[in-house]
Design a protein around this motif. Structure first.
Motif, PDB file in Angstrom:
ATOM      1  N   TYR A  14       0.634  -1.219  -0.101  1.00 20.82           N
ATOM      2  CA  TYR A  14      -0.193  -0.043  -0.087  1.00 20.82           C
ATOM      3  C   TYR A  14       0.964   1.149   0.021  1.00 20.82           C
ATOM      4  O   TYR A  14       1.633   1.465   0.630  1.00 20.82           O
ATOM      5  N   GLN A  15       0.581   2.219  -0.879  1.00 22.10           N
ATOM      6  CA  GLN A  15       1.381   3.318  -1.012  1.00 22.10           C
ATOM      7  C   GLN A  15       0.587   4.701  -0.469  1.00 22.10           C
ATOM      8  O   GLN A  15      -0.597   4.473  -0.396  1.00 22.10           O
ATOM      9  N   PRO A  16       1.381   5.393   0.070  1.00 20.12           N
ATOM     10  CA  PRO A  16       0.738   6.461   0.851  1.00 20.12           C
ATOM     11  C   PRO A  16      -0.586   7.187   0.103  1.00 20.12           C
ATOM     12  O   PRO A  16      -0.387   7.538  -1.140  1.00 20.12           O
ATOM     13  N   GLU A  46       4.909   1.847  14.660  1.00 23.83           N
ATOM     14  CA  GLU A  46       3.976   2.012  13.647  1.00 23.83           C
ATOM     15  C   GLU A  46       3.382   0.651  13.227  1.00 23.83           C
ATOM     16  O   GLU A  46       4.155  -0.074  12.493  1.00 23.83           O
ATOM     17  N   VAL A  47       2.512   0.272  13.371  1.00 26.55           N
ATOM     18  CA  VAL A  47       1.635  -1.062  12.939  1.00 26.55           C
ATOM     19  C   VAL A  47       1.341  -0.873  11.644  1.00 26.55           C
ATOM     20  O   VAL A  47       0.530   0.085  11.101  1.00 26.55           O
ATOM     21  N   GLY A  48       1.533  -1.902  10.686  1.00 29.52           N
ATOM     22  CA  GLY A  48       0.812  -1.880   9.337  1.00 29.52           C
ATOM     23  C   GLY A  48       1.845  -0.777   8.655  1.00 29.52           C
ATOM     24  O   GLY A  48       1.108   0.141   8.021  1.00 29.52           O
ATOM     25  N   THR A  49       3.063  -0.698   8.501  1.00 27.23           N
ATOM     26  CA  THR A  49       3.736   0.526   7.905  1.00 27.23           C
ATOM     27  C   THR A  49       3.487   0.671   6.553  1.00 27.23           C
ATOM     28  O   THR A  49       3.631   1.657   6.007  1.00 27.23           O
ATOM     29  N   GLY A  50       3.485  -0.397   5.701  1.00 23.80           N
ATOM     30  CA  GLY A  50       3.200  -0.492   4.264  1.00 23.80           C
ATOM     31  C   GLY A  50       4.413   0.092   3.695  1.00 23.80           C
ATOM     32  O   GLY A  50       5.760  -0.485   3.883  1.00 23.80           O
ATOM     33  N   VAL A  54       4.499   6.731   6.745  1.00 19.66           N
ATOM     34  CA  VAL A  54       3.997   7.378   8.430  1.00 19.66           C
ATOM     35  C   VAL A  54       5.252   7.143   9.243  1.00 19.66           C
ATOM     36  O   VAL A  54       5.345   8.296   9.929  1.00 19.66           O
ATOM     37  N   ASP A  70       5.054  -4.835  10.053  1.00 18.34           N
ATOM     38  CA  ASP A  70       3.944  -5.001   8.899  1.00 18.34           C
ATOM     39  C   ASP A  70       3.936  -6.728   8.771  1.00 18.34           C
ATOM     40  O   ASP A  70       4.788  -7.497   9.071  1.00 18.34           O
ATOM     41  N   LEU A  71       2.712  -7.206   8.686  1.00 19.38           N
ATOM     42  CA  LEU A  71       2.684  -8.549   8.402  1.00 19.38           C
ATOM     43  C   LEU A  71       3.133  -8.986   7.174  1.00 19.38           C
ATOM     44  O   LEU A  71       3.723 -10.077   6.663  1.00 19.38           O
ATOM     45  N   ALA A  89       5.572  -8.616  11.614  1.00 21.07           N
ATOM     46  CA  ALA A  89       5.051  -8.811  12.765  1.00 21.07           C
ATOM     47  C   ALA A  89       3.334  -8.792  12.741  1.00 21.07           C
ATOM     48  O   ALA A  89       2.902  -7.999  11.988  1.00 21.07           O
ATOM     49  N   PHE A 105      -1.366   3.375  13.680  1.00 19.40           N
ATOM     50  CA  PHE A 105      -1.943   2.327  13.009  1.00 19.40           C
ATOM     51  C   PHE A 105      -3.029   3.025  12.137  1.00 19.40           C
ATOM     52  O   PHE A 105      -3.896   3.687  12.662  1.00 19.40           O
ATOM     53  N   PRO A 107      -5.211   1.188   9.817  1.00 18.59           N
ATOM     54  CA  PRO A 107      -5.501  -0.223   9.609  1.00 18.59           C
ATOM     55  C   PRO A 107      -6.197  -0.803   8.276  1.00 18.59           C
ATOM     56  O   PRO A 107      -6.678   0.485   7.586  1.00 18.59           O
ATOM     57  N   ARG A 124      -5.117  -7.600   2.185  1.00 23.03           N
ATOM     58  CA  ARG A 124      -4.579  -7.659   3.620  1.00 23.03           C
ATOM     59  C   ARG A 124      -4.679  -6.037   3.897  1.00 23.03           C
ATOM     60  O   ARG A 124      -4.745  -6.024   5.269  1.00 23.03           O
ATOM     61  N   VAL A 135      -9.744  -6.244  11.726  1.00 19.22           N
ATOM     62  CA  VAL A 135      -8.273  -6.190  12.127  1.00 19.22           C
ATOM     63  C   VAL A 135      -8.231  -5.365  13.357  1.00 19.22           C
ATOM     64  O   VAL A 135      -7.317  -5.407  14.322  1.00 19.22           O
TER      65      VAL A 135
END
Ligand SMILES: C[S@@+](CC[C@H](N)C(=O)[O-])C[C@H]1O[C@@H](n2cnc3c(N)ncnc32)[C@H](O)[C@@H]1O
Length: 201
Positions: A14-16, A46-50, A54, A70-71, A89, A105, A107, A124, A135
């Protein structure tokens, strides 16, 4: 409009997009207000940093030490390429109790009909399951564990997901919520919530 058209997507990461910018602006502003000395830099996850956008903004514009997670292994690689400390993570699972001063986050939150789910990393990044909170729910259930007593969560929420529902659920996990910023678009309003854990007197 399809989900793929709605947000800034490339093949795997995912891009900003507008949600990233709103969250980064609010988190940077708040974290910049926190007075620090060299020995006590806040630790921010930062969770889910892509792409790492951020986390990068926080790293470059505040005194905080930042960890990006990020997962998605492609996202971890892109964040590392940006010079960030990045780990793979699932939400906050590997992080120690009481360790973090702030958790940020953006999400996956788009409500998605189960018949329209697809199976790749962009799904995801975008899909929040049927109610948009698939999520967000497990995140709220565990994030209080990793926050320092004076810690804070900065969470991006969409009107499509239901801001009141998220605030109510956060309350069930002992958080009080304050809306820091919002921005309206033709199809949704985005809100950045600050979630503060309950203080035990
Ligand atoms: C909407 S994107 C946000 C990306 C980036 N933070 C931004 O604002 O531009 C959501 C991100 O959460 C990640 N994600 C989804 N489920 C996750 C999970 N269980 N644990 C960690 N990251 C997750 C996705 O891979 C994706 O990178």
């Amino acid at each position: 409009m399809g989900l793929e058209d709605r947000r800034g997507a490339t093949d795997d990461v995912y891009q900003p997009a507008e949600d990233s910018y709103l969250l980064a602006d609010a988190a940077v502003e708040r974290l910049s207000e926190t007075a620090t000395d060299a020995d006590a830099k806040p630790l921010v996850l930062e969770v889910g940093t892509g792409s790492g956008y951020v986390a990068n903004r926080i790293d470059e514009e505040t005194d905080a030490n930042v960890v990006a997670a990020d997962l998605n292994p492609h996202a971890v690689r892109q964040a590392r390429d940006e010079g960030l400390e990045a780990v793979r993570a699932d939400l906050v699972a590997p992080f120690a109790d009481d360790a973090l001063d702030a958790v940020v986050f953006n999400p996956p939150y788009l409500p998605t009909d189960p018949d329209n789910e697809w199976d790749d990393w962009m799904e995801r990044a975008l899909s929040g399951g049927e109610d948009g909170r698939a999520v967000i729910d497990p995140f709220l259930a565990d994030v209080g564990r990793v926050l320092a007593p004076d810690g804070v969560v900065y969470l991006l929420v969409s009107s499509l997901t239901g801001v009141d529902a998220v605030v109510e659920e956060a309350g069930e996990y002992g958080f009080s919520a304050v809306a820091l910023a919002d921005e309206s678009f033709p199809f949704e309003t985005l809100t950045v919530l600050a979630l503060y854990p309950a203080r035990i007197p």
